[in-house]
Design a protein around this motif. Structure first.
Motif, mmCIF file in Angstrom:
data_model
loop_
_atom_site.group_PDB
_atom_site.id
_atom_site.type_symbol
_atom_site.label_atom_id
_atom_site.label_comp_id
_atom_site.label_asym_id
_atom_site.label_seq_id
_atom_site.Cartn_x
_atom_site.Cartn_y
_atom_site.Cartn_z
ATOM 1 N N LEU A 81 0.820 -1.210 0.000
ATOM 2 C CA LEU A 81 0.000 0.000 0.000
ATOM 3 C C LEU A 81 0.857 1.265 0.000
ATOM 4 N N LEU A 82 2.020 1.197 0.648
ATOM 5 C CA LEU A 82 2.873 2.383 0.809
ATOM 6 C C LEU A 82 4.050 2.393 -0.163
ATOM 7 N N ASP A 83 4.103 1.427 -1.068
ATOM 8 C CA ASP A 83 5.234 1.316 -1.999
ATOM 9 C C ASP A 83 6.559 1.282 -1.256
ATOM 10 N N LEU A 84 6.581 0.555 -0.159
ATOM 11 C CA LEU A 84 7.800 0.441 0.639
ATOM 12 C C LEU A 84 8.733 -0.551 -0.044
ATOM 13 N N PRO A 85 9.940 -0.132 -0.381
ATOM 14 C CA PRO A 85 10.844 -1.016 -1.134
ATOM 15 C C PRO A 85 11.441 -2.121 -0.267
ATOM 16 N N LEU A 112 -1.632 9.193 -5.821
ATOM 17 C CA LEU A 112 -1.458 8.344 -7.009
ATOM 18 C C LEU A 112 -2.083 6.966 -6.808
ATOM 19 N N ALA A 113 -2.192 6.556 -5.536
ATOM 20 C CA ALA A 113 -2.830 5.280 -5.229
ATOM 21 C C ALA A 113 -4.343 5.415 -5.106
ATOM 22 N N GLY A 114 -4.862 6.638 -5.277
ATOM 23 C CA GLY A 114 -6.300 6.865 -5.240
ATOM 24 C C GLY A 114 -6.862 7.190 -3.876
ATOM 25 N N GLN A 157 -5.752 11.096 5.214
ATOM 26 C CA GLN A 157 -5.605 10.230 4.043
ATOM 27 C C GLN A 157 -5.240 8.798 4.478
ATOM 28 N N ASN A 158 -4.335 8.711 5.447
ATOM 29 C CA ASN A 158 -3.953 7.398 5.966
ATOM 30 C C ASN A 158 -5.122 6.703 6.652
ATOM 31 N N LEU A 159 -5.867 7.469 7.440
ATOM 32 C CA LEU A 159 -6.994 6.902 8.187
ATOM 33 C C LEU A 159 -8.049 6.332 7.246
ATOM 34 N N ILE A 160 -8.454 7.131 6.253
ATOM 35 C CA ILE A 160 -9.537 6.709 5.370
ATOM 36 C C ILE A 160 -9.064 5.685 4.339
ATOM 37 N N GLY A 161 -7.938 5.994 3.700
ATOM 38 C CA GLY A 161 -7.504 5.174 2.568
ATOM 39 C C GLY A 161 -6.706 3.943 2.931
ATOM 40 N N ILE A 162 -6.193 3.879 4.163
ATOM 41 C CA ILE A 162 -5.398 2.715 4.559
ATOM 42 C C ILE A 162 -6.039 2.009 5.750
ATOM 43 N N GLN A 163 -6.141 2.717 6.869
ATOM 44 C CA GLN A 163 -6.567 2.067 8.096
ATOM 45 C C GLN A 163 -8.022 1.598 8.061
ATOM 46 N N ALA A 176 5.696 14.072 -0.187
ATOM 47 C CA ALA A 176 5.995 12.820 -0.877
ATOM 48 C C ALA A 176 4.975 11.742 -0.520
ATOM 49 N N SER A 177 4.566 11.697 0.737
ATOM 50 C CA SER A 177 3.587 10.703 1.182
ATOM 51 C C SER A 177 2.194 11.026 0.652
ATOM 52 N N LEU A 178 1.851 12.324 0.621
ATOM 53 C CA LEU A 178 0.564 12.728 0.032
ATOM 54 C C LEU A 178 0.516 12.370 -1.447
#
Length: 245
Positions: free
Chosen positions: A53-57, A138-140, A182-188, A131-133
């Motif tokens: 989800l976070l594009d963590l390499p 881009l991930a919607g 954004q993190n709360l709604i789109g991830i958590q 950068a995180s925003l």
């Protein structure tokens, strides 16, 4: 070596740790950190899903980030992280989390850490936030606050137009709070089932971070003292520079 003890996969602090590591990775490499171990209190599949989800390499020959699954949170407790509000009290974990969320402690630093996201900071840095925003946009994930060109470069940030402080403050009011929204709604919330804790103790257990030099000496150490209370990577890097001098 950097060791990050996160919370459960859908935790505010865990997400911010991952976002900061993703942005500051080149600078951490420059300062000699050649291995980053991130322990997350969830199942392996949940840890991998958060990284996606976070594009963590992670993975690959060039990556220095390693994820470790610790569903019971034992590694963090051995490190000495905060176990959250009244960890041994016989009350529901969700109620403990609610108390932490409104600032009841110990630990006591949730409100200061949360409020700074709303108030902003004239001397703060916003590069990692932008950068995180951008990655979230881009991930919607909602809300979108950046104007991007066809190459996905940032042309404009909605917070540039903040009255009085838009062009002069390092971190504008509500800028960090918007990323957290954004993190709360789109991830958590959206991925709650796949990022959930499996041990009730981990719902309120916080995290920490340490950097250890090649000789085993501790260069930096941090213990979260509330929700959203994660270390300032700029200060961490500055401390490493000062130590090197």
């Amino acid at each position: 070596v950097m060791l990050i003890l996160g919370g459960y996969p859908g935790d505010f602090n865990t997400v911010e740790y991952a976002q900061k590591v993703r942005y500051f990775l080149p600078q951490l490499r420059e300062k000699g950190i050649d291995r980053i171990m991130m322990v997350i209190n969830g199942e392996p599949s949940s840890c991998r899903h958060l990284a996606e989800l976070l594009d963590l390499p992670i993975g690959g020959d060039e990556s220095i980030i390693e994820l470790f699954s610790d569903p019971t949170g034992e590694a963090g407790r051995r490190f000495g992280v905060s176990r959250g509000f009244r960890p041994d009290a016989g009350i529901p974990a969700q109620l403990k989390l609610f108390c932490m969320g409104i600032g009841i402690g110990p630990p006591w630093n949730t409100l200061p850490a949360v409020l700074t996201g709303y108030f902003g900071d004239p001397n703060g840095k916003r590069d990692w936030i932008e950068a995180s925003l951008k990655q979230g946009q881009l991930a919607g994930r909602w809300p979108p606050v950046l104007e991007l060109n066809d190459q996905n470069d940032i042309l404009k940030n909605a917070f540039d137009d903040t009255p009085l402080v838009g062009s002069s403050w390092g971190r504008r009011p509500f800028e960090l709070a918007t990323l957290r929204l954004q993190n709360l709604i789109g991830i958590q919330m959206k991925h709650a089932d796949r990022l959930k804790h499996v041990d009730e103790r981990c719902l309120t257990q916080l995290g920490g971070c340490t950097v250890v030099g090649s000789g085993g000496d501790v260069v930096f150490s941090w213990i979260d003292q509330g929700l959203c209370d994660v270390p300032d990577m700029e200060q961490l890097l500055e401390g490493m520079i000062a130590r090197a001098m």
